[in-house]
Design a protein around this motif. Structure first.
Motif, PDB file in Angstrom:
ATOM      1  N   GLY A 186      37.932  39.116  61.090  1.00 51.97           N
ATOM      2  CA  GLY A 186      35.907  39.039  60.735  1.00 51.97           C
ATOM      3  C   GLY A 186      36.443  39.190  59.551  1.00 51.97           C
ATOM      4  N   GLY A 187      37.072  39.128  59.049  1.00 60.18           N
ATOM      5  CA  GLY A 187      37.631  38.611  57.565  1.00 60.18           C
ATOM      6  C   GLY A 187      37.762  36.954  57.326  1.00 60.18           C
ATOM      7  N   PRO A 188      37.714  36.602  55.822  1.00 57.28           N
ATOM      8  CA  PRO A 188      37.519  35.896  55.182  1.00 57.28           C
ATOM      9  C   PRO A 188      38.723  34.737  56.017  1.00 57.28           C
ATOM     10  CG  PRO A 188      38.252  36.513  53.656  1.00 57.28           C
ATOM     11  CD  PRO A 188      37.385  37.703  54.478  1.00 57.28           C
ATOM     12  N   ARG A 189      38.684  34.057  55.954  1.00 60.56           N
ATOM     13  CA  ARG A 189      40.503  33.055  56.491  1.00 60.56           C
ATOM     14  C   ARG A 189      41.025  32.891  55.795  1.00 60.56           C
ATOM     15  NH1 ARG A 189      40.675  27.907  56.915  1.00 60.56           N
ATOM     16  NH2 ARG A 189      38.227  27.204  56.939  1.00 60.56           N
ATOM     17  N   GLY A 190      40.052  32.560  53.805  1.00 59.74           N
ATOM     18  CA  GLY A 190      41.114  32.410  52.869  1.00 59.74           C
ATOM     19  C   GLY A 190      40.444  32.269  52.156  1.00 59.74           C
ATOM     20  N   TYR A 191      40.510  32.176  50.668  1.00 58.66           N
ATOM     21  CA  TYR A 191      39.586  31.831  49.553  1.00 58.66           C
ATOM     22  C   TYR A 191      40.047  31.160  48.381  1.00 58.66           C
ATOM     23  CZ  TYR A 191      39.121  36.834  49.934  1.00 58.66           C
ATOM     24  OH  TYR A 191      38.957  38.209  50.082  1.00 58.66           O
ATOM     25  N   LEU A 192      38.136  30.473  48.171  1.00 60.26           N
ATOM     26  CA  LEU A 192      38.276  28.933  47.142  1.00 60.26           C
ATOM     27  C   LEU A 192      38.459  29.812  45.923  1.00 60.26           C
ATOM     28  CD1 LEU A 192      38.190  26.192  46.379  1.00 60.26           C
ATOM     29  CD2 LEU A 192      35.600  26.935  46.009  1.00 60.26           C
ATOM     30  N   ASN A 193      39.194  29.267  45.209  1.00 61.19           N
ATOM     31  CA  ASN A 193      39.477  29.945  43.232  1.00 61.19           C
ATOM     32  C   ASN A 193      38.841  29.193  42.511  1.00 61.19           C
ATOM     33  OD1 ASN A 193      41.323  32.080  44.242  1.00 61.19           O
ATOM     34  ND2 ASN A 193      42.940  31.425  43.095  1.00 61.19           N
ATOM     35  N   ALA A 194      37.181  28.904  43.220  1.00 64.82           N
ATOM     36  CA  ALA A 194      36.378  27.951  42.223  1.00 64.82           C
ATOM     37  C   ALA A 194      36.411  28.155  40.236  1.00 64.82           C
ATOM     38  CB  ALA A 194      34.995  28.071  41.893  1.00 64.82           C
ATOM     39  N   VAL A 195      36.824  29.206  40.315  1.00 60.32           N
ATOM     40  CA  VAL A 195      37.532  28.819  37.863  1.00 60.32           C
ATOM     41  C   VAL A 195      38.650  30.345  38.372  1.00 60.32           C
ATOM     42  CG1 VAL A 195      37.058  30.651  36.717  1.00 60.32           C
ATOM     43  CG2 VAL A 195      34.822  29.623  37.728  1.00 60.32           C
ATOM     44  N   ASP A 196      39.823  30.084  37.849  1.00 60.60           N
ATOM     45  CA  ASP A 196      40.893  30.149  38.111  1.00 60.60           C
ATOM     46  C   ASP A 196      41.818  30.673  36.831  1.00 60.60           C
ATOM     47  OD1 ASP A 196      43.381  30.577  39.270  1.00 60.60           O
ATOM     48  OD2 ASP A 196      44.191  29.434  40.070  1.00 60.60           O
ATOM     49  N   ASP A 197      41.987  31.495  36.289  1.00 60.73           N
ATOM     50  CA  ASP A 197      42.608  32.295  34.753  1.00 60.73           C
ATOM     51  C   ASP A 197      41.850  31.037  33.942  1.00 60.73           C
ATOM     52  OD1 ASP A 197      43.985  33.574  33.621  1.00 60.73           O
ATOM     53  OD2 ASP A 197      46.067  32.624  33.933  1.00 60.73           O
ATOM     54  N   VAL A 198      40.512  31.562  33.529  1.00 56.12           N
ATOM     55  CA  VAL A 198      40.262  30.881  32.520  1.00 56.12           C
ATOM     56  C   VAL A 198      40.452  31.409  31.447  1.00 56.12           C
ATOM     57  CG1 VAL A 198      37.498  29.592  31.679  1.00 56.12           C
ATOM     58  CG2 VAL A 198      39.003  28.688  34.077  1.00 56.12           C
TER      59      VAL A 198
END
Length: 337
Positions: free
Chosen positions: A31-43
């Protein structure tokens, strides 16, 4: 990260440290997310008082997500956002509501950002009512004053948004953003939905307001052409990471990152007969989910990529005073130089 101090060595108005914002993707077995998209990544970056920092990148690079994080419309996954030295992510409730007066946002779409069921007067006075500023008469006077500042008349107050052109609606959106006398304004592609003939008017208006009101901007745009007319410095974002940052003059005259060079190549020359640099079409854009594999994210599209680029992600490093780039090949001259 190395950036120049502002005049007099004063502290930045806004400082972003290692900001990350992830979007959940799909659904896993439990039921949790399959993965994540790092839309902002260490900025990380700083915005100095009174300047305009341009933020450019193609669709999906994370520009709007970053802008919305800065004004707390989105809560970042991690990192810090300091406004005049105060951590915005630590604020809650009434403390955050009071602080919101000092930073606002102008949205991209003047057709979707104004409530079609509200008259202009209600749109303009709503922020004042929420922050309990003045009585009804005082708020109406303030709304008329704001419209005058953006080149419109008080006769617009009883009308609905659909009665105005796109440029006029964007002026109303700008006036609404100024209602609480903010110090910092995120301009999220404020001219991209407008006709070219109107874009220059809105940019000139933003510059005039900045001079008169002492505003500081983060100006988000798709390409460098618009940013060239309004920005003090420019940051280039690719797949959630800043790949180059420098003064407007440095970045346009001496771009260091291949992605920045590709954006500059895409700017149309006003002379239709001017020669264009010969270059092959880049490979298709990688999938939206950022790969955890090592290496430079631009490598699949980069004409300079070598083995190191595929194995090691480059760090953002200063290659000239105030001019940084995240590229192993940034010291190498561009083809034709």
């Amino acid at each position: 990260m190395s950036e120049p101090l502002s005049e007099g060595g004063s502290a930045p108005l806004v400082e972003v440290r290692h900001l990350v914002h992830r979007y959940p993707i799909g659904h896993g077995w439990l039921g949790g997310p399959r993965g994540y998209l790092n839309a902002v990544d260490d900025v990380s970056f700083r915005v100095w008082r009174g300047e305009t920092l341009g933020l450019v990148g193609e669709t999906g690079s994370g520009k709007s997500t970053l802008g919305r994080c800065l004004v707390r419309l989105l809560k970042p996954s991690s990192g810090e956002i300091l406004f005049e030295g105060e951590d915005l992510l630590a604020l809650r409730g009434e403390a955050l509501r009071r602080k919101r007066r000092e930073f606002q946002i102008i949205f991209q779409d003047p057709y979707g950002s104004l409530n079609p069921r509200m008259r202009v007067e209600s749109i303009m006075t709503e922020p004042l009512a929420i922050h309990r500023m003045g009585d009804r008469h005082q708020r109406r006077l303030r709304a008329a004053e704001l419209l005058e500042q953006v080149g419109m008349e008080a006769s617009a107050l009883p009308r609905f948004p659909h009665e105005f052109s796109g440029g006029q609606r964007q002026r109303i959106g700008i006036a609404r953003a100024l209602a609480l006398n903010p110090k910092f304004v995120v301009c999220d592609e404020p001219v991209s939905a407008l006709d070219v003939s109107v874009q220059a008017q809105i940019i000139n208006l933003l510059q005039d307001l900045q001079e008169r009101l002492g505003l500081t901007y983060l100006f988000i745009a798709h390409g460098l052409q618009v940013v060239a007319h309004i920005s003090t410095r420019v940051a280039v974002l690719f797949q959630g990471r800043i790949v180059e940052m420098g003064s407007r003059e440095e970045l346009f005259q001496r771009p260091l990152h291949p992605y920045t060079r590709s954006l500059l190549d895409a700017v149309l020359d006003p002379d239709p007969g001017a020669p264009r640099p010969a270059r092959e079409d880049p490979p298709a854009e990688p999938a939206a989910v950022h790969s955890p594999a090592p290496g430079c994210r631009f490598a699949p599209r980069c004409p300079l990529a070598e083995g190191r680029c595929l194995a090691e992600e480059p760090a953002l490093r200063e290659l000239a005073p105030g001019h940084t780039a995240a590229c192993h090949m940034a010291d190498r001259p561009a083809a034709g130089d």
